[in-house]
Scaffold this active site. Structure first.
Site, PDB file in Angstrom:
ATOM      1  N   GLU A   1       3.926  32.533 -21.933  1.00 54.50           N
ATOM      2  CA  GLU A   1       4.815  32.056 -20.875  1.00 54.50           C
ATOM      3  C   GLU A   1       4.070  31.025 -20.041  1.00 54.50           C
ATOM      4  OE1 GLU A   1       6.158  35.053 -18.089  1.00 54.50           O
ATOM      5  OE2 GLU A   1       7.399  33.604 -17.007  1.00 54.50           O
TER       6      GLU A   1
ATOM      7  N   ASN B   1      10.250  28.871 -17.294  1.00 58.81           N
ATOM      8  CA  ASN B   1      11.131  29.527 -16.329  1.00 58.81           C
ATOM      9  C   ASN B   1      12.104  28.544 -15.698  1.00 58.81           C
ATOM     10  OD1 ASN B   1      10.024  32.425 -15.953  1.00 58.81           O
ATOM     11  ND2 ASN B   1       8.193  31.115 -15.890  1.00 58.81           N
TER      12      ASN B   1
ATOM     13  N   GLU C   1      13.324  31.237 -19.885  1.00 57.80           N
ATOM     14  CA  GLU C   1      13.487  32.481 -19.129  1.00 57.80           C
ATOM     15  C   GLU C   1      14.298  32.176 -17.875  1.00 57.80           C
ATOM     16  OE1 GLU C   1       9.811  34.481 -18.288  1.00 57.80           O
ATOM     17  OE2 GLU C   1       9.131  34.388 -20.371  1.00 57.80           O
TER      18      GLU C   1
ATOM     19  N   ASP D   1      15.048  37.137 -17.290  1.00 60.34           N
ATOM     20  CA  ASP D   1      13.790  37.494 -16.630  1.00 60.34           C
ATOM     21  C   ASP D   1      14.020  38.542 -15.548  1.00 60.34           C
ATOM     22  OD1 ASP D   1      11.095  37.365 -16.070  1.00 60.34           O
ATOM     23  OD2 ASP D   1      11.081  35.229 -15.601  1.00 60.34           O
TER      24      ASP D   1
ATOM     25  N   GLU E   1       7.206  43.673 -18.527  1.00 62.44           N
ATOM     26  CA  GLU E   1       6.291  42.911 -17.675  1.00 62.44           C
ATOM     27  C   GLU E   1       5.364  43.823 -16.870  1.00 62.44           C
ATOM     28  OE1 GLU E   1       9.166  40.879 -15.076  1.00 62.44           O
ATOM     29  OE2 GLU E   1       8.767  39.097 -16.248  1.00 62.44           O
TER      30      GLU E   1
HETATM   31  P1  C2E Z   1       7.951  35.676 -13.591  1.00 67.55           P
HETATM   32  O1  C2E Z   1       8.532  34.605 -14.443  1.00 67.55           O
HETATM   33  O2  C2E Z   1       8.556  37.024 -13.676  1.00 67.55           O
HETATM   34  O3  C2E Z   1       6.424  35.687 -13.970  1.00 67.55           O
HETATM   35  C1  C2E Z   1       5.620  36.830 -13.911  1.00 67.55           C
HETATM   36  C2  C2E Z   1       4.785  36.873 -12.673  1.00 67.55           C
HETATM   37  O4  C2E Z   1       4.066  38.105 -12.644  1.00 67.55           O
HETATM   38  C3  C2E Z   1       3.703  35.808 -12.627  1.00 67.55           C
HETATM   39  O5  C2E Z   1       3.467  35.531 -11.254  1.00 67.55           O
HETATM   40  C4  C2E Z   1       2.494  36.517 -13.204  1.00 67.55           C
HETATM   41  O6  C2E Z   1       1.267  35.943 -12.799  1.00 67.55           O
HETATM   42  C5  C2E Z   1       2.675  37.882 -12.621  1.00 67.55           C
HETATM   43  N1  C2E Z   1       2.070  38.924 -13.433  1.00 67.55           N
HETATM   44  C6  C2E Z   1       1.911  38.957 -14.769  1.00 67.55           C
HETATM   45  N2  C2E Z   1       1.344  40.078 -15.172  1.00 67.55           N
HETATM   46  C7  C2E Z   1       1.131  40.836 -14.051  1.00 67.55           C
HETATM   47  C8  C2E Z   1       0.551  42.123 -13.809  1.00 67.55           C
HETATM   48  O7  C2E Z   1       0.107  42.825 -14.708  1.00 67.55           O
HETATM   49  N3  C2E Z   1       0.524  42.548 -12.518  1.00 67.55           N
HETATM   50  C9  C2E Z   1       0.978  41.794 -11.492  1.00 67.55           C
HETATM   51  N4  C2E Z   1       0.912  42.294 -10.254  1.00 67.55           N
HETATM   52  N5  C2E Z   1       1.546  40.569 -11.677  1.00 67.55           N
HETATM   53  C10 C2E Z   1       1.607  40.099 -12.956  1.00 67.55           C
HETATM   54  P2  C2E Z   1       3.447  34.044 -10.731  1.00 67.55           P
HETATM   55  O8  C2E Z   1       2.795  33.157 -11.720  1.00 67.55           O
HETATM   56  O9  C2E Z   1       2.922  34.093  -9.337  1.00 67.55           O
HETATM   57  O10 C2E Z   1       4.973  33.630 -10.724  1.00 67.55           O
HETATM   58  C11 C2E Z   1       5.868  34.277  -9.897  1.00 67.55           C
HETATM   59  C12 C2E Z   1       7.270  33.846 -10.225  1.00 67.55           C
HETATM   60  O11 C2E Z   1       7.464  32.480  -9.900  1.00 67.55           O
HETATM   61  C13 C2E Z   1       7.613  33.951 -11.704  1.00 67.55           C
HETATM   62  O12 C2E Z   1       7.965  35.267 -12.038  1.00 67.55           O
HETATM   63  C14 C2E Z   1       8.782  33.001 -11.795  1.00 67.55           C
HETATM   64  O13 C2E Z   1       9.981  33.646 -11.400  1.00 67.55           O
HETATM   65  C15 C2E Z   1       8.424  31.959 -10.772  1.00 67.55           C
HETATM   66  N6  C2E Z   1       7.874  30.794 -11.473  1.00 67.55           N
HETATM   67  C16 C2E Z   1       6.634  30.598 -11.979  1.00 67.55           C
HETATM   68  N7  C2E Z   1       6.551  29.394 -12.545  1.00 67.55           N
HETATM   69  C17 C2E Z   1       7.783  28.822 -12.418  1.00 67.55           C
HETATM   70  C18 C2E Z   1       8.357  27.586 -12.810  1.00 67.55           C
HETATM   71  O14 C2E Z   1       7.711  26.748 -13.451  1.00 67.55           O
HETATM   72  N8  C2E Z   1       9.673  27.367 -12.478  1.00 67.55           N
HETATM   73  C19 C2E Z   1      10.415  28.296 -11.816  1.00 67.55           C
HETATM   74  N9  C2E Z   1      11.708  28.016 -11.526  1.00 67.55           N
HETATM   75  N10 C2E Z   1       9.909  29.457 -11.429  1.00 67.55           N
HETATM   76  C20 C2E Z   1       8.621  29.729 -11.734  1.00 67.55           C
HETATM   77 MG    MG Z   2       9.516  38.150 -14.755  1.00 62.87          MG
HETATM   78 MG    MG Z   3       9.226  34.459 -16.333  1.00 62.77          MG
HETATM   79 MG    MG Z   4       9.878  36.686 -11.147  1.00 62.27          MG
END
Ligand code: C2E
Ligand code: MG
Ligand code: MG
Ligand code: MG
Length: 289
Positions: free
Chosen positions: A59, A118, A150, A180, A237
């Site tokens: 991802e 995403n 996603e 997602d 996740e």
């Molecule tokens: P998401 O798509 O559900 O991505 C998963 C988030 O959970 C990611 O946070 C990831 O770093 C984190 N994560 C993964 N494994 C674990 C784990 O074992 N424990 C914990 N505590 N966290 C974990 P991140 O990278 O901070 O992204 C947060 C959200 O921001 C993403 O949730 C997604 O909804 C959004 N996002 C990230 N990149 C993009 C993007 O390019 N465009 C858009 N529209 N949204 C984005």
């Molecule tokens: Mg997610």
């Molecule tokens: Mg995602």
């Molecule tokens: Mg999310």
């Protein structure tokens, strides 16, 4: 010598946190400047097979390499971008380009992996944006079945006729669609009925309680059955412990994602990480606090 696993973990020296914790709230002009200066970079986090720990696909997650503030997580800029959806659209196109380039490069090295990106339900309703994505995807040299979108929902929105049509356009090209954070916020059973998805990502909040608490166990068991019946690939996740991995595997879950296996890392360093960790082995859990 430094263990590559530790390197990948220390590659991300922060936890996801609200923007206020950084003592910093960017404004629209600064985000625009960041986009123009290519400060938004693709990080990748593998999805893995619970049985073997093998990397299944990856991802793409946005990070902002801010010249003064350091590395910023989506929580620090996505909410603001969501108000100015043009910014979010620019980010998506930028990350798509970066991700597809990384995917192509890996393929040329003999590692063919699916990549997911995403986007929000509101973006999915935007015909012009989806047209732009399709244009970019049309230049991709790999099969589009290796690309997944996603759909995340951080705000209430309706799955309009436009969403349905755009999902159909994308799926006709072979692009996979994923729901997602299923089970939290606005990512609901209703969405599953309204739009056809190829993948279901069960929200991490469910994972974090699964072993101790009976209702969570039932939810996981039923989600496994639901995904099977609707012929969707289930990804769980937020897998942080070896106990969760083993238990989810016993529950019939095949794919997962989480810090146990790997933290998000810069797409640039992913090929090297793969060479060092062709399989991310279970002993990795010893690095978890
Ligand atoms: P998401 O798509 O559900 O991505 C998963 C988030 O959970 C990611 O946070 C990831 O770093 C984190 N994560 C993964 N494994 C674990 C784990 O074992 N424990 C914990 N505590 N966290 C974990 P991140 O990278 O901070 O992204 C947060 C959200 O921001 C993403 O949730 C997604 O909804 C959004 N996002 C990230 N990149 C993009 C993007 O390019 N465009 C858009 N529209 N949204 C984005
Ligand atoms: Mg997610
Ligand atoms: Mg995602
Ligand atoms: Mg999310």
């Amino acid at each position: 010598t430094t263990c590559p696993i530790q390197q990948s973990i220390s590659a991300e020296p922060y936890q996801s946190a609200p923007a206020t914790l950084f003592g910093y709230t960017p404004n629209v002009h600064e985000i625009l400047r960041g986009l123009r200066c290519h400060e938004f970079v693709a990080y990748v986090q593998p999805k893995f097979e619970l049985e073997s720990n093998a990397v299944h696909s990856v991802e793409v997650l946005a990070r902002w390499e801010h010249p003064q503030r350091g590395l910023l997580a989506p929580a620090a800029f996505i909410p603001l971008m969501a108000f100015e959806t043009l910014l979010l659209d620019e980010l998506l196109c930028d990350l798509l380009d970066q991700g597809l380039a990384c995917q192509t490069e890996l393929h040329s090295q003999g590692r063919t992996l699916g990549f997911s990106f995403n986007l929000s339900m509101l973006q999915l309703a935007n015909d012009a944006l989806i047209g732009r994505l399709i244009g970019r995807l049309g230049e991709h040299t790999l099969p589009l079945s290796l690309v997944t979108l996603e759909v995340t929902e951080d705000a209430p929105s309706v799955a309009s006729a436009a969403c349905f049509q755009n999902v159909s356009r994308l799926r006709r090209l072979g692009v996979r669609m994923s729901l997602d954070d299923y089970g939290t916020g606005y990512s609901s059973l209703l969405r599953l009925c309204q739009l056809p998805f190829d993948e279901l990502k069960l929200a991490s909040q469910v994972t974090w309680h699964s072993i101790e608490n009976r209702p969570y166990r039932s939810v996981i068991g039923n989600t496994v059955a639901l995904a099977q019946e609707l012929r969707m690939q289930l990804v769980v996740e937020g897998i942080e412990t070896e106990g969760q991995r083993v238990w989810l595997k016993q529950m019939g879950v095949q794919l997962g994602q989480g810090y146990l296996h790997s933290r998000p890392m810069a797409a640039d360093s992913f090929a090297e990480w793969l060479r060092a960790n062709p399989y991310a082995i279970a002993t990795r859990s010893s690095f978890n606090s």
